[in-house]
Design an enzyme around this catalytic site. Sequence first.
Site, PDB file in Angstrom:
ATOM      1  N   GLU A  95      80.669  70.781  15.311  1.00 52.81           N
ATOM      2  CA  GLU A  95      81.290  70.021  14.217  1.00 52.81           C
ATOM      3  C   GLU A  95      80.162  69.359  13.446  1.00 52.81           C
ATOM      4  O   GLU A  95      79.402  68.563  14.001  1.00 52.81           O
ATOM      5  CB  GLU A  95      82.308  69.019  14.758  1.00 52.81           C
ATOM      6  N   TRP A 118      74.559  59.678  16.066  1.00 47.71           N
ATOM      7  CA  TRP A 118      74.518  58.216  16.162  1.00 47.71           C
ATOM      8  C   TRP A 118      75.668  57.539  15.424  1.00 47.71           C
ATOM      9  O   TRP A 118      75.894  56.354  15.594  1.00 47.71           O
ATOM     10  CB  TRP A 118      73.187  57.686  15.585  1.00 47.71           C
ATOM     11  N   ASN A 119      76.401  58.249  14.584  1.00 46.69           N
ATOM     12  CA  ASN A 119      77.260  57.506  13.654  1.00 46.69           C
ATOM     13  C   ASN A 119      78.604  57.059  14.251  1.00 46.69           C
ATOM     14  O   ASN A 119      79.217  56.142  13.721  1.00 46.69           O
ATOM     15  CB  ASN A 119      77.463  58.276  12.345  1.00 46.69           C
ATOM     16  N   GLY A 175      76.886  67.001  14.885  1.00 45.47           N
ATOM     17  CA  GLY A 175      75.671  66.523  14.236  1.00 45.47           C
ATOM     18  C   GLY A 175      75.478  67.233  12.917  1.00 45.47           C
ATOM     19  O   GLY A 175      76.440  67.717  12.315  1.00 45.47           O
ATOM     20  N   SER A 176      74.232  67.316  12.490  1.00 46.35           N
ATOM     21  CA  SER A 176      73.946  67.911  11.182  1.00 46.35           C
ATOM     22  C   SER A 176      74.076  69.432  11.233  1.00 46.35           C
ATOM     23  O   SER A 176      73.948  70.050  12.300  1.00 46.35           O
ATOM     24  CB  SER A 176      72.531  67.535  10.762  1.00 46.35           C
ATOM     25  N   LYS A 202      74.330  64.304  26.224  1.00 50.81           N
ATOM     26  CA  LYS A 202      73.081  63.836  25.593  1.00 50.81           C
ATOM     27  C   LYS A 202      73.439  63.175  24.265  1.00 50.81           C
ATOM     28  O   LYS A 202      73.659  63.828  23.257  1.00 50.81           O
ATOM     29  CB  LYS A 202      72.110  64.987  25.327  1.00 50.81           C
ATOM     30  N   PRO A 203      73.509  61.837  24.259  1.00 49.76           N
ATOM     31  CA  PRO A 203      73.863  61.140  23.026  1.00 49.76           C
ATOM     32  C   PRO A 203      72.625  60.876  22.173  1.00 49.76           C
ATOM     33  O   PRO A 203      71.508  61.118  22.616  1.00 49.76           O
ATOM     34  CB  PRO A 203      74.455  59.826  23.528  1.00 49.76           C
ATOM     35  N   ALA A 204      72.837  60.347  20.969  1.00 47.15           N
ATOM     36  CA  ALA A 204      71.723  59.979  20.096  1.00 47.15           C
ATOM     37  C   ALA A 204      71.035  58.734  20.655  1.00 47.15           C
ATOM     38  O   ALA A 204      71.701  57.772  21.044  1.00 47.15           O
ATOM     39  CB  ALA A 204      72.244  59.709  18.693  1.00 47.15           C
ATOM     40  N   CYS A 237      81.063  61.556   8.653  1.00 43.56           N
ATOM     41  CA  CYS A 237      81.133  62.967   8.236  1.00 43.56           C
ATOM     42  C   CYS A 237      82.305  63.176   7.293  1.00 43.56           C
ATOM     43  O   CYS A 237      82.340  64.126   6.529  1.00 43.56           O
ATOM     44  CB  CYS A 237      81.265  63.860   9.462  1.00 43.56           C
ATOM     45  N   GLU A 281      75.111  67.052   1.537  1.00 38.25           N
ATOM     46  CA  GLU A 281      75.532  65.836   2.231  1.00 38.25           C
ATOM     47  C   GLU A 281      74.431  64.776   2.114  1.00 38.25           C
ATOM     48  O   GLU A 281      73.283  65.036   2.436  1.00 38.25           O
ATOM     49  CB  GLU A 281      75.780  66.133   3.705  1.00 38.25           C
TER      50      GLU A 281
HETATM   51  P1  NAD Z   1      71.503  65.339  14.157  1.00 38.95           P
HETATM   52  O1  NAD Z   1      71.907  66.759  13.966  1.00 38.95           O
HETATM   53  O2  NAD Z   1      70.141  64.942  13.738  1.00 38.95           O
HETATM   54  O3  NAD Z   1      71.570  64.978  15.725  1.00 38.95           O
HETATM   55  C1  NAD Z   1      72.755  65.125  16.477  1.00 38.95           C
HETATM   56  C2  NAD Z   1      72.403  65.212  17.955  1.00 38.95           C
HETATM   57  O4  NAD Z   1      71.691  66.432  18.180  1.00 38.95           O
HETATM   58  C3  NAD Z   1      71.484  64.084  18.445  1.00 38.95           C
HETATM   59  O5  NAD Z   1      71.862  63.717  19.757  1.00 38.95           O
HETATM   60  C4  NAD Z   1      70.126  64.756  18.452  1.00 38.95           C
HETATM   61  O6  NAD Z   1      69.196  64.178  19.334  1.00 38.95           O
HETATM   62  C5  NAD Z   1      70.485  66.173  18.875  1.00 38.95           C
HETATM   63  N1  NAD Z   1      69.506  67.209  18.522  1.00 38.95           N
HETATM   64  C6  NAD Z   1      68.567  67.171  17.528  1.00 38.95           C
HETATM   65  N2  NAD Z   1      67.863  68.324  17.532  1.00 38.95           N
HETATM   66  C7  NAD Z   1      68.369  69.095  18.525  1.00 38.95           C
HETATM   67  C8  NAD Z   1      68.068  70.412  19.000  1.00 38.95           C
HETATM   68  N3  NAD Z   1      67.086  71.155  18.468  1.00 38.95           N
HETATM   69  N4  NAD Z   1      68.800  70.909  20.024  1.00 38.95           N
HETATM   70  C9  NAD Z   1      69.803  70.179  20.570  1.00 38.95           C
HETATM   71  N5  NAD Z   1      70.127  68.937  20.155  1.00 38.95           N
HETATM   72  C10 NAD Z   1      69.422  68.395  19.149  1.00 38.95           C
HETATM   73  O7  NAD Z   1      72.632  64.440  13.489  1.00 38.95           O
HETATM   74  P2  NAD Z   1      72.676  62.849  13.312  1.00 38.95           P
HETATM   75  O8  NAD Z   1      71.704  62.437  12.273  1.00 38.95           O
HETATM   76  O9  NAD Z   1      72.615  62.195  14.648  1.00 38.95           O
HETATM   77  O10 NAD Z   1      74.185  62.661  12.770  1.00 38.95           O
HETATM   78  C11 NAD Z   1      74.556  62.803  11.443  1.00 38.95           C
HETATM   79  C12 NAD Z   1      75.179  64.153  11.191  1.00 38.95           C
HETATM   80  O11 NAD Z   1      76.294  64.360  12.037  1.00 38.95           O
HETATM   81  C13 NAD Z   1      75.735  64.289   9.772  1.00 38.95           C
HETATM   82  O12 NAD Z   1      75.397  65.542   9.247  1.00 38.95           O
HETATM   83  C14 NAD Z   1      77.248  64.167   9.968  1.00 38.95           C
HETATM   84  O13 NAD Z   1      78.025  64.774   8.967  1.00 38.95           O
HETATM   85  C15 NAD Z   1      77.416  64.838  11.285  1.00 38.95           C
HETATM   86  N6  NAD Z   1      78.683  64.443  11.906  1.00 38.95           N
HETATM   87  C16 NAD Z   1      79.697  65.348  11.941  1.00 38.95           C
HETATM   88  C17 NAD Z   1      80.924  64.991  12.486  1.00 38.95           C
HETATM   89  C18 NAD Z   1      82.062  65.974  12.573  1.00 38.95           C
HETATM   90  O14 NAD Z   1      82.961  65.758  13.368  1.00 38.95           O
HETATM   91  N7  NAD Z   1      82.060  67.026  11.789  1.00 38.95           N
HETATM   92  C19 NAD Z   1      81.110  63.694  12.994  1.00 38.95           C
HETATM   93  C20 NAD Z   1      80.052  62.796  12.927  1.00 38.95           C
HETATM   94  C21 NAD Z   1      78.837  63.183  12.387  1.00 38.95           C
END
Ligand code: NAD
Length: 483
Positions: free
Chosen positions: A256, A157-158, A234-235, A181-183, A290, A384
Amino acid sequence: MTTSAPLEVSPIEVRHLIGGRWLPGAGEERQNPARPGEVVSTSPDGDSSLVEDAVTRACDAFPEWAQTPAPMRGELLRRAADLLEARADRAARTLSREEGKTLREAGDEVGRGVRMLRFYAGETWRLGGITLPSMTPRTELSTVREPLGAVGIITPWNFPVAIPVWKTAPALAAGNTVVLKPASLTAASTAVVAECLVDAGLPAGVFNLVYGSGARVGEALVTDERIAAISFTGSTAVGRRVNELAARRMARVQLELGGKNTMVVLPDADPEQAADLCVRGAFGLTGQACTATSRVIVLPENEEAVIEALRRQTSALAVGDGLDEGTQMGPVVSHQQLATDLRYVGEALADGATLEAGGDHSDLFMRPTLLSRVGPQSAIAQEEVFGPVLAVVTVQDAAEALAVANNTPYGLVTGIITNDLAAAMEFSRGAQAGVVKVNRLTTGTDVNAPFGGVKASSNDLFREQGVTAMEFYTRVKTVYLGY
Ligand code: NAD
């Protein structure tokens, strides 16, 4: 902290996009984090059968799209860039209302999306291979880069405009079709990108968008055997899960993930200027990047001066509604994220850290929080947080600063502030990070430069952005042509 009167805007109804058709569905309401009760968008909650349909349409569209001359694919991306630029104001306002970042930050993000689309439109002219001398006479030996097929993209989402663009644009430029599949939290912001791609004339099925829960929709996408590759941001916890699922079927995967980014301030640096870089890197985007600066490392010689400048600059930041002029930091994205931020601050104080600024909140407006005398092994220095919290760690010398900077599970961005060229070079060479910044913000990257992490910040196989991104979205075929 300020909150203006609610805007007279009805909620944006976000839809899935499958095979060129916008599909509604019952789903989630997203409230403006700066204005409790103001619903910004409603987004549908898909399921595995919807993912199946989207993948089918992406696979059906692939052969023709892959055979479309690359510069013509680029032409469509360029048109999408022009449309996003023309719609930038609407996109930025939607983004600010949905995610909470300031209008200026949102505008910067949309601008980055426009530049990314243009950059990859240009790359379609350069999708070449190499020729090699063969040891067999009368043999032409060469390589071509081919697209992979239908690829799956999962985003957080960020940066709900920029990240979908920086993954989708190189995927499409290379000739792949996409299921994104976005947030759901920031569904309407990503939908603006989708609209631009559709309105630019992308053939039906080339780009598909499915909303819904990560566990249901995300996993259905990752486990679909027809998806040739998965790019995930994502995370780290979710990234690990995606990696396991993709590995079971030996799919190519790009991850990433999170970061614990550090800025070292050496004693030769001007404390005021150094604090400016640290404060903007830590509290810009409400610390929800991130690449946000989350630790500052100082030495005994400059500890007092740097902390004093950090405290003053941190306390002076204007927190409020991202749409209000003068706001320098918007609200935290959600109550869940706020609880995480406050928990880390509480634990740090219990571990013996000193509260220099902030630490409290009103609704989702958290005051930028500065902690000093943080132990390098404490949770706040290792994990983090993803919020407006900055921890200062004091070490004895530059060598220890590098060791402490490297001593976290993560390795995304590491920075140093100094005019000592040798110290900067030694730090840069020794840093365990995908990106090193000397005298620059940890946040922000140029579109033409590779971006990605090491250790728990990435699976470290492919870099995103720049020309390097094309490597993930293509495979090399070697051709021996005898004549
Ligand atoms: P998140 O991991 O909770 O979710 C990311 C995406 O994955 C969402 O679309 C979510 O619905 C999906 N998802 C969740 N569970 C899943 C599963 N079991 N299988 C497949 N998809 C699934 O992360 P968030 O809270 O949306 O974003 C914040 C995180 O993203 C932070 O840790 C941040 O550091 C990281 N981030 C990294 C970068 C980078 O380039 N390294 C850039 C931006 C954000």
